[in-house]
Every structure is written in C-alpha cells, then in structure tokens.
Scaffold this active site. Structure first.
Site, PDB file in Angstrom:
ATOM      1  N   ASP A  83      35.741  39.800  36.086  1.00 37.79           N
ATOM      2  CA  ASP A  83      36.800  38.856  36.469  1.00 37.79           C
ATOM      3  C   ASP A  83      37.493  39.384  37.719  1.00 37.79           C
ATOM      4  O   ASP A  83      37.945  40.531  37.750  1.00 37.79           O
ATOM      5  CB  ASP A  83      37.790  38.737  35.298  1.00 37.79           C
ATOM      6  CG  ASP A  83      38.842  37.667  35.523  1.00 37.79           C
ATOM      7  OD1 ASP A  83      39.017  36.831  34.632  1.00 37.79           O
ATOM      8  OD2 ASP A  83      39.493  37.679  36.583  1.00 37.79           O
ATOM      9  N   ASP A  93      35.787  32.617  39.205  1.00 34.94           N
ATOM     10  CA  ASP A  93      35.983  34.063  39.397  1.00 34.94           C
ATOM     11  C   ASP A  93      35.579  34.925  38.212  1.00 34.94           C
ATOM     12  O   ASP A  93      35.853  36.107  38.203  1.00 34.94           O
ATOM     13  CB  ASP A  93      37.428  34.356  39.823  1.00 34.94           C
ATOM     14  CG  ASP A  93      38.357  34.610  38.663  1.00 34.94           C
ATOM     15  OD1 ASP A  93      38.239  33.921  37.638  1.00 34.94           O
ATOM     16  OD2 ASP A  93      39.199  35.521  38.783  1.00 34.94           O
ATOM     17  N   GLU A  94      34.938  34.335  37.202  1.00 33.51           N
ATOM     18  CA  GLU A  94      34.564  35.195  36.075  1.00 33.51           C
ATOM     19  C   GLU A  94      33.257  34.768  35.438  1.00 33.51           C
ATOM     20  O   GLU A  94      32.874  33.606  35.485  1.00 33.51           O
ATOM     21  CB  GLU A  94      35.673  35.234  35.020  1.00 33.51           C
ATOM     22  CG  GLU A  94      35.991  33.890  34.433  1.00 33.51           C
ATOM     23  CD  GLU A  94      37.057  33.963  33.340  1.00 33.51           C
ATOM     24  OE1 GLU A  94      36.907  34.774  32.417  1.00 33.51           O
ATOM     25  OE2 GLU A  94      38.011  33.178  33.428  1.00 33.51           O
TER      26      GLU A  94
HETATM   27  P1  TTP Z   1      42.415  34.114  36.550  1.00 28.54           P
HETATM   28  O1  TTP Z   1      41.215  35.025  36.543  1.00 28.54           O
HETATM   29  O2  TTP Z   1      43.010  33.745  35.249  1.00 28.54           O
HETATM   30  O3  TTP Z   1      43.584  34.807  37.378  1.00 28.54           O
HETATM   31  P2  TTP Z   1      43.526  35.674  38.701  1.00 28.54           P
HETATM   32  O4  TTP Z   1      42.126  35.985  39.117  1.00 28.54           O
HETATM   33  O5  TTP Z   1      44.344  35.002  39.749  1.00 28.54           O
HETATM   34  O6  TTP Z   1      44.293  36.983  38.277  1.00 28.54           O
HETATM   35  P3  TTP Z   1      43.809  38.175  37.343  1.00 28.54           P
HETATM   36  O7  TTP Z   1      43.847  39.403  38.212  1.00 28.54           O
HETATM   37  O8  TTP Z   1      44.815  38.248  36.238  1.00 28.54           O
HETATM   38  O9  TTP Z   1      42.431  37.834  36.872  1.00 28.54           O
HETATM   39  O10 TTP Z   1      42.078  32.797  37.321  1.00 28.54           O
HETATM   40  C1  TTP Z   1      41.229  32.767  38.444  1.00 28.54           C
HETATM   41  C2  TTP Z   1      41.721  31.765  39.473  1.00 28.54           C
HETATM   42  O11 TTP Z   1      41.814  30.473  38.869  1.00 28.54           O
HETATM   43  C3  TTP Z   1      43.094  32.080  40.004  1.00 28.54           C
HETATM   44  O12 TTP Z   1      43.050  32.961  41.098  1.00 28.54           O
HETATM   45  C4  TTP Z   1      43.618  30.720  40.351  1.00 28.54           C
HETATM   46  C5  TTP Z   1      42.926  29.772  39.396  1.00 28.54           C
HETATM   47  N1  TTP Z   1      43.875  29.365  38.329  1.00 28.54           N
HETATM   48  C6  TTP Z   1      44.543  28.157  38.447  1.00 28.54           C
HETATM   49  O13 TTP Z   1      44.338  27.407  39.404  1.00 28.54           O
HETATM   50  N2  TTP Z   1      45.433  27.793  37.467  1.00 28.54           N
HETATM   51  C7  TTP Z   1      45.711  28.592  36.391  1.00 28.54           C
HETATM   52  O14 TTP Z   1      46.530  28.237  35.527  1.00 28.54           O
HETATM   53  C8  TTP Z   1      45.003  29.849  36.279  1.00 28.54           C
HETATM   54  C9  TTP Z   1      45.254  30.756  35.113  1.00 28.54           C
HETATM   55  C10 TTP Z   1      44.102  30.184  37.266  1.00 28.54           C
HETATM   56 MG    MG Z   2      40.733  36.669  37.729  1.00 23.70          MG
END
Ligand code: TTP
Ligand code: MG
Length: 360
Positions: A11, A105-106
């Site tokens: 992720d 992203d994951e």
């Molecule tokens: P995430 O992997 O949940 O968050 P992140 O990568 O920004 O942070 P982390 O380091 O905690 O993993 O989500 C991936 C992307 O998805 C995030 O960058 C933006 C998008 N997203 C949204 O648009 N709305 C949301 O509510 C969430 C949780 C994520």
């Molecule tokens: Mg993330």
C-alpha cells in the site's frame, strides 16, 4: 500441518499527496491535502505533515483548514495516479501473476511460488519496495503474512515506509491482541456494536461461538469466527469480478427538491446505460444511493425477475423507488447501480474499455 501461503499486501504511503509532492517540489515537507478547498470540498488524502494536525481522508475541507491553518489544497491528477498504479503493478507482475489490486495504490500478491523462485516473502517485499522507490520516487509500505486478512493489517502496522511481517507462529497471538477497530472487514458501526457486547480485541472475539456470531451479525459472522482464529482462506484473485455496475455524481450544491433528484438520476442513468451497453451487461437489481449533506448514506433497491436492460424498465423502477426517499436537509450525492448481473464483468475488461474512450 496445513500448507501455508505467503501473501504480501502493498500500500502506497499518502498516495495522492505523495505524488503531488513528488511532482511539485514547492509542496515537499509541507502540510497538503488533495481535494477541493471549497465549502463543499472533501479531503481525499493528506500528506503526513498535515496528518500531524489531524487532517484525514474523507474529512470536509473546511474542517481540515480549521485544524491546520497552513494547509495547502491541491486538486487531484487522476491520470498520473493511474499511470503510477500501472507502474507498480508491472513491478508486482515481475514476481507473480497472482496480483489482486484493491484500488490504485494497493494490491495483494501471492508469492508462495513466484517467478524468481525466492523463498523469502519478506525479501521479495523489500525488493518490491525498493524498485517502487527507484522507478516512481514514491514510498510504499508492505505487510507480509499467511493470508490476506493478516497481510493487509500488517501493511498498516509500520507506516510510512513500513515492512511488517506477521510470521505463522505469531499469527494467533497477534490477532488476540489486536484491537477490534483494527480488524479489516469490521467497520466503525460493527466495532461499536462489538464494544457494547464486551468485544474489545481478537481474544474477546474468539470466545464467541460461530453460531452466536452469525445470530448477532448475520452471514459475516462466519468470517469473524475465522479471522479471530487468524484464518482466512480467500484466494488472491487476479481479475476481481465486479458484482455491480454503477455511476454516481456529487453536486456542487445540495439538492432540495424531489424533481431535481429525478433530473439528476436521469442524467446518470444515461451514463449507466452507456456502460451497460458497452459491456453487454444487464442485471436484476437496481439500487439508488443517496448521500445526505451530513454524509449519511442510504441505499434503496428493487429486484425483479427479468433482466433489466431497457431504459423504460429502469425509469419505471426508479419511479417505484423514489417515493421512499426523503430529501431531509439536502442531498449531496446520488448514485445508480445495477447488480445481480447477467454475467461476470471483469475489471480488466472494463479498464480496457474506458481506456479506449480517451486514448485517441
Ligand atoms: P489509502 O491507501 O487509504 O490512503 P493513503 O495512501 O493516502 O495513505 P496511507 O499512507 O495511510 O496509505 O488510499 C489511497 C488513495 O485513495 C489516497 O491517496 C486518496 C484516495 N482516497 C480517497 O479518495 N478517499 C478516501 O476516503 C480514501 C481513504 C482514499
Ligand atoms: Mg495508501
């Protein structure tokens, strides 16, 4: 002893925000939020600098701006996120074809047997992180364990720049200690309900019989029973099957009249029809989703015996569902989706279709 799998969950850290900071040096080291800064904007994600102030995903932008006075709002660049997503996916595919993306992203990877014949999943995860950094200048976190449930939780344990292994022998003890809020698959509402029942962690959950869990929580109780024992036999599925086909729209101003809701639903219906047509999909259940101005969300569905494919049928079903929907303080989002589909719609197939629409 059962055959043990080696699952990695990768992720990206603060994904959208990190891409924006990478591409604009002025933003580096600063608190930024990706999303609109208007009254109605919502934070999609925040840089780690902004998270120190409590800024979080899905938070209204006004709240975020109040929490962090120096917060810089940046509009999203989805085409770039999508391109990075493809880059990291190609790195995963160097190791295994069993890659299941969950979002841009994951992804889960099953590396039990892998193209490089490497025995250590932890070393593979390390290599992948370093390749991602070299090729994209971005940082990922990795979780390694024996199943999806544990790998997903592991990738969050050591963020950012995490590499976290839950070895087979520690899995049970790990789950016993894990707070119920951290269980992936147990949402806020369920977590609250569990607390009311005295379930605070995996150990507490494990004391429940499978039948009691099913009585209290429905079918998902079986899953809770399994994960409280660190078991999860879901496979890593390279082409995730979509169970529904849907479109939605968020408005710059809340809708306050039923006629306006009808009008907007009719508009997104056109998009839904195009997508149904393109993928040759019909279904038996039509669902309207509504998000109110206070972010409360409801869905109302209608299931019929025939395949819903004609515009007229859908309009008729909408008119049956709509009277049951209240406007309350205003509506910020409407969605329309079709499920109980006539065939499996693979995500890949959809992707290819959508690429065709803009690559000329
Ligand atoms: P995430 O992997 O949940 O968050 P992140 O990568 O920004 O942070 P982390 O380091 O905690 O993993 O989500 C991936 C992307 O998805 C995030 O960058 C933006 C998008 N997203 C949204 O648009 N709305 C949301 O509510 C969430 C949780 C994520
Ligand atoms: Mg993330």
């Amino acid at each position: 002893m059962d055959f043990l799998r080696k699952i990695i969950h990768i992720d990206m850290d603060a994904f959208y925000a990190s891409v924006e900071q990478r591409d604009n040096p002025d933003l580096r080291g600063k608190p930024i939020a990706v999303g609109g800064d208007s009254n109605r904007g919502v934070v999609m994600t925040a840089s780690y600098e902004a998270r120190k102030y409590g800024v979080r995903s899905a938070m209204p932008s006004i709240t975020a701006a109040r929490l962090c006075k120096d917060l810089i709002f940046v509009l999203p660049h989805f085409d770039i996120y999508k391109a990075v997503s493809n880059q990291i996916r190609n790195i995963f595919l160097e190791y295994t074809d069993l890659v299941e993306p969950l979002s841009l992203d994951e992804a889960y990877l099953d590396v039990t047997s892998n193209k490089k014949n490497k025995p250590s999943a932890t070393l593979i995860a390390k290599e992948i992180k370093s390749k991602i950094q070299t090729e994209t200048q971005l940082i990922a976190s990795a979780g390694i364990s024996i199943n999806k449930f544990l790998a997903k939780i592991a990738s969050d344990m050591d963020k950012p720049d995490g590499l976290f292994l839950i070895p087979p022998d520690d899995a049970m003890a790990f789950v016993e200690k894990l707070q119920i809020e951290k269980f992936f698959g147990i949402g806020k509402v369920t977590a609250k309900k569990m607390h009311e029942l005295g379930i605070k962690n995996g150990y507490d959950l494990k004391q429940w019989s499978e039948s009691d869990l099913v009585t209290k929580f429905g079918k998902v109780g079986h899953f809770y029973y399994e994960i409280s024992r660190a078991r999860d036999d879901r496979l890593v599925e390279p082409n995730r099957i979509r169970k529904s086909l849907g479109v939605e729209n968020t408005f710059s101003e809340d809708l306050r009249e039923l006629d306006d809701v009808k009008w907007e639903i009719n508009k997104i219906l056109e998009t839904l029809l195009t997508r149904m047509d393109r993928s040759n999909t019909s279904g038996k259940t039509l669902t309207i989703k509504i998000k109110y101005s206070d972010f409360q969300q409801i869905t109302r569905s209608k299931t019929v015996e025939f395949w819903i494919s004609e515009r007229e049928h859908i309009i008729e079903l909408i008119s049956q569902i709509l009277p049951g929907i209240q406007i309350r303080n205003g509506i910020r989002l409407v969605g329309l989706s079709l499920s109980n589909l006539n065939h499996e719609v693979k995500e890949e197939q959809e992707d290819r279709n959508s690429q065709l629409t803009f690559s000329f």
